[in-house]
Motif scaffolding. Structure first.
Motif, PDB file in Angstrom:
ATOM      1  N   SER A 214     156.339  -9.129  81.548  1.00 64.38           N
ATOM      2  CA  SER A 214     155.912 -10.343  81.978  1.00 64.38           C
ATOM      3  C   SER A 214     156.967 -11.502  81.442  1.00 64.38           C
ATOM      4  CB  SER A 214     154.623 -10.733  81.340  1.00 64.38           C
ATOM      5  OG  SER A 214     154.537 -10.581  79.914  1.00 64.38           O
TER       6      SER A 214
ATOM      7  N   THR B 214     149.440  -4.957  88.503  1.00 70.42           N
ATOM      8  CA  THR B 214     149.583  -5.954  89.421  1.00 70.42           C
ATOM      9  C   THR B 214     148.855  -7.241  88.861  1.00 70.42           C
ATOM     10  OG1 THR B 214     149.959  -5.082  91.307  1.00 70.42           O
ATOM     11  CG2 THR B 214     149.673  -7.317  91.612  1.00 70.42           C
TER      12      THR B 214
ATOM     13  N   ALA C 221     149.781 -10.378  86.685  1.00 65.69           N
ATOM     14  CA  ALA C 221     149.314 -11.911  87.080  1.00 65.69           C
ATOM     15  C   ALA C 221     148.664 -12.616  86.248  1.00 65.69           C
ATOM     16  CB  ALA C 221     148.373 -11.785  88.451  1.00 65.69           C
TER      17      ALA C 221
ATOM     18  N   SER D 265     147.757 -12.431  92.816  1.00 69.12           N
ATOM     19  CA  SER D 265     148.317 -11.136  92.983  1.00 69.12           C
ATOM     20  C   SER D 265     147.455 -10.448  94.370  1.00 69.12           C
ATOM     21  CB  SER D 265     148.257 -10.340  91.775  1.00 69.12           C
ATOM     22  OG  SER D 265     146.826 -10.051  91.644  1.00 69.12           O
TER      23      SER D 265
ATOM     24  N   LEU E 239     153.016 -10.991  93.347  1.00 67.80           N
ATOM     25  CA  LEU E 239     152.634 -12.075  92.454  1.00 67.80           C
ATOM     26  C   LEU E 239     153.107 -13.451  93.563  1.00 67.80           C
ATOM     27  CD1 LEU E 239     153.810 -11.016  89.072  1.00 67.80           C
ATOM     28  CD2 LEU E 239     151.719 -10.560  90.206  1.00 67.80           C
TER      29      LEU E 239
END
Length: 267
Positions: free
Chosen positions: A56, A85, A89, A96, A114
């Motif tokens: 991330s 996912t 997100a 997502s 995303l």
């Protein structure tokens, strides 16, 4: 005296602010999107641990509008029964969509997308493969960007075997099902082949390729990139302009570099 000064100020404001507003409107009307493709190695890092925060961080620093994720697990044992996912997100503040390619390890394996923009429609396009090969998919979302234009964003991951037979079938299917649709589209992902290979050439008969407008960016492996196998493409070719492109090579986050491209939708 005061009255003359007030009139003069009013004239200046009347002349100046419309010009400022016009410039601001012109800036807002530029239809620019930042897209990122990132093979996330099913949440593992190259150190062999499991760290979604590292992934991330790469995404947040790139500040994309849209992200295509490959090698994405959905509630598998190896991914600690997490929906990767959705987890990413949440960590990036995006919406997502997940496209299952196959069942795997108590869950599923496939593609994730995303988006900073609300997703209006989404579909999972299954791609052809030989009976003993891994199934593959394309995850397509339809969104309205800030300019008010509707576009499609598609993430995919083509077959990885040395024999290109599956990739050939898959690119033909992409050209058949994902090109001649009313809205402009961006196709991104790990295509597992190099420029000028037969599968990439087939795709480029219908799609523009970002690297041709910037420079050839190697994307694999992340610790010493020496091959380009991750791409950003677009259709119609005359509707998109490539503004910037760069690789983001975090050798811990994944064995692939993330690939960021800034595109502008043009008339």
């Amino acid at each position: 005296m005061a009255r003359k000064f007030a009139i003069r100020v009013l004239l200046i404001l009347t002349l100046y602010f419309p010009m400022q507003l016009s410039a601001q409107q012109q800036s807002q009307e530029r239809k620019i999107v930042r897209v990122l493709t990132f093979n996330i190695l099913h949440g593992a890092t190259t150190k062999g641990d499991f760290n979604l925060d590292v992934l991330s961080d790469v995404i947040n620093k790139a500040n994309p509008d849209f992200v295509a994720l490959q090698e994405v697990d959905f509630k598998t044992k190896r991914a600690r029964n997490l929906d990767l996912t959705t987890e990413l997100a949440q960590r990036t503040g995006m919406t997502s969509y997940y496209a299952r390619a196959m069942d795997y390890d108590g869950g599923a394996y496939g593609e994730g997308v995303l988006s900073k923009r609300p997703i209006l429609a989404a579909r999972n396009v299954a791609l052809p493969h030989q009976p003993n090969s891994e199934p593959r998919a394309a995850a397509e979302i339809t969104v309205v960007i800030t300019s008010g234009d509707t576009i499609r964003f598609i993430g995919t991951h083509l077959d990885h075997l040395k024999d290109s037979k599956d990739r050939m079938m898959q690119v033909e299917e992409i050209n058949k099902k994902l090109v001649d649709i009313p809205y402009p589209a961006i196709l991104v992902g790990d295509l597992n082949d190099i420029p000028e290979s037969k599968p990439i050439t087939i795709l480029e008969s219908k799609w523009g390729a970002a690297y041709k407008d910037t420079k050839l960016e190697y994307t694999f492996p992340s610790d010493a990139p020496r091959a380009k196998i991750d791409y950003v493409m677009y259709t119609p070719k005359n509707r998109w302009k490539v503004l910037e492109a760069e690789t983001i090579c975090d050798e811990i986050a994944s064995d692939h570099c993330a690939y960021l491209v800034v595109l502008e939708l043009v008339q």
